[in-house]
Design a protein around this motif. Sequence first.
Motif, PDB file in Angstrom:
ATOM      1  N   GLY A   1       0.801  -1.230   0.000  1.00  0.00           N
ATOM      2  CA  GLY A   1       0.000   0.000   0.000  1.00  0.00           C
ATOM      3  C   GLY A   1       0.831   1.277   0.000  1.00  0.00           C
ATOM      4  O   GLY A   1       0.335   2.338  -0.401  1.00  0.00           O
ATOM      5  N   ILE A   2       2.093   1.202   0.470  1.00  0.00           N
ATOM      6  CA  ILE A   2       2.931   2.413   0.511  1.00  0.00           C
ATOM      7  C   ILE A   2       4.146   2.309  -0.403  1.00  0.00           C
ATOM      8  O   ILE A   2       5.018   3.176  -0.402  1.00  0.00           O
TER       9      ILE A   2
ATOM     10  N   ASP B   1       4.591   2.808  -3.509  1.00  0.00           N
ATOM     11  CA  ASP B   1       4.788   3.904  -4.471  1.00  0.00           C
ATOM     12  C   ASP B   1       4.641   5.284  -3.834  1.00  0.00           C
ATOM     13  O   ASP B   1       4.581   6.298  -4.549  1.00  0.00           O
ATOM     14  N   ASP B   2       4.587   5.322  -2.511  1.00  0.00           N
ATOM     15  CA  ASP B   2       4.477   6.621  -1.824  1.00  0.00           C
ATOM     16  C   ASP B   2       5.800   7.380  -1.992  1.00  0.00           C
ATOM     17  O   ASP B   2       6.881   6.805  -1.820  1.00  0.00           O
TER      18      ASP B   2
ATOM     19  N   MET C   1       8.197   6.889   0.849  1.00  0.00           N
ATOM     20  CA  MET C   1       8.901   5.602   0.857  1.00  0.00           C
ATOM     21  C   MET C   1      10.100   5.670  -0.091  1.00  0.00           C
ATOM     22  O   MET C   1      11.197   5.194   0.243  1.00  0.00           O
TER      23      MET C   1
ATOM     24  N   ASN D   1      -0.031  11.984   9.228  1.00  0.00           N
ATOM     25  CA  ASN D   1       0.258  11.612   7.847  1.00  0.00           C
ATOM     26  C   ASN D   1       0.041  10.099   7.695  1.00  0.00           C
ATOM     27  O   ASN D   1       0.592   9.309   8.462  1.00  0.00           O
TER      28      ASN D   1
ATOM     29  N   PHE E   1       1.172   7.873   5.655  1.00  0.00           N
ATOM     30  CA  PHE E   1       2.406   7.104   5.464  1.00  0.00           C
ATOM     31  C   PHE E   1       3.097   6.874   6.807  1.00  0.00           C
ATOM     32  O   PHE E   1       3.551   5.758   7.098  1.00  0.00           O
TER      33      PHE E   1
ATOM     34  N   THR F   1       1.288   4.216   8.841  1.00  0.00           N
ATOM     35  CA  THR F   1       1.576   2.863   8.353  1.00  0.00           C
ATOM     36  C   THR F   1       2.987   2.432   8.741  1.00  0.00           C
ATOM     37  O   THR F   1       3.201   1.317   9.230  1.00  0.00           O
ATOM     38  N   LEU F   2       3.956   3.329   8.529  1.00  0.00           N
ATOM     39  CA  LEU F   2       5.345   3.010   8.860  1.00  0.00           C
ATOM     40  C   LEU F   2       5.501   2.729  10.354  1.00  0.00           C
ATOM     41  O   LEU F   2       6.228   1.815  10.758  1.00  0.00           O
TER      42      LEU F   2
END
Length: 378
Positions: A21-22, A24-25, A28, A130, A132, A135-136
């Motif tokens: 899910g991340i 292509d952020d 990342m 945020n 991202f 998730t991180l």
Amino acid sequence: MSKFEQIRPFYDTEVNQALLGILDDPMMKTVMNFTFPELKDEEWKDQLRKTHSIRDFQINFIYPAIEMVLKKSAEGLTYSGIDKLDQHTPYLFISNHRDIVMDTSLLNYSLYKGGLMMTASAIGDNLLRNPFLMTLSRLTRNFIVRRGLPARELLESSKLMSEYIRESLLKENRSVWIAQREGRTKDGNDATQKGVLKMLAMASDEKTELDYFKKIKIVPVSISYEYDPTDVLKMPELIAKSKNENYVKGKNEDFNTIMNGILGQKKRIHIHVDKVLDREIDEIMERYPSVNKQVQALCNAIDEKIITHYKLWPTNYIAYDLFYQSNQYQSEYSENEKEAFQKRLQQGVDVKDKVAVRNFLAMYANPVINQEALKVEK
């Protein structure tokens, strides 16, 4: 659905999906290009697609990132005391708190290097707005501390977190890290808040709170940075406090602080991991009959360990001598080190502002003052 659903890290079964899910952020890409400058994007992406556990993600991606951070912004990380702990025993690590991300990241990196299990770690939800970063955070075994709640919700949230910590330690056999206070220490005075211990005790399944504290194996941790990478960023709040003014955070202040903490100059770093507070708790139970006094005495015991084993650097001694306009500790630093520190002071604060200068110096001098005070008490 688990009652910890809103605060828990990802399960290993969820890790791969979260990473996809991340993948292509842009953030990342920034992290991975910083960590693996020699790799093409498709190469690290391919490795992430094959990652299915928090441990693998930490060891193969996060710890190389920490090593790159240390290479670019520090002059070495050392640690002590880890070899005295058992690698199969879960501990509750309670540490001083100077930097949002680096404190727990460096402790876990050190635990991993020392052959011990890594921790589940508390992090405030105010830092994770945020998507991202949220998730991180969950991918690195952080559990979420909810901030800024009304009194009733805060009580329920504290109870839930307390239960999560107990579950991690006693059922999941997983060590836990929490800070000794809410928010970072900004003035160099590392002190354990009673509220932190009261929160932990909410999940007690023992006859007394102190019996429970003994059961969950509290280990004090001292984290010492030669240079605090966010020292200048802490100044506006310290100055406002010294003038009895209300301080309101800027819109992106937390994110800027995170980035400065990671990339800002730290020079040398030392982490000391103490022994389990066992005998100390027995002595407190014998000495104090009232629960309130017992909890305060345990706060004091944690503080004593953290302050005693805080590694004092030349910067601390320089700040002390400048603060008191003395030469008491001049044997602990060189003229070059003093000049470098004064340059940092001049670049960081308005030297014509005496309040700002004193606050900056006190931030570095207070660990020396606190160690001196402990010696006098003994």
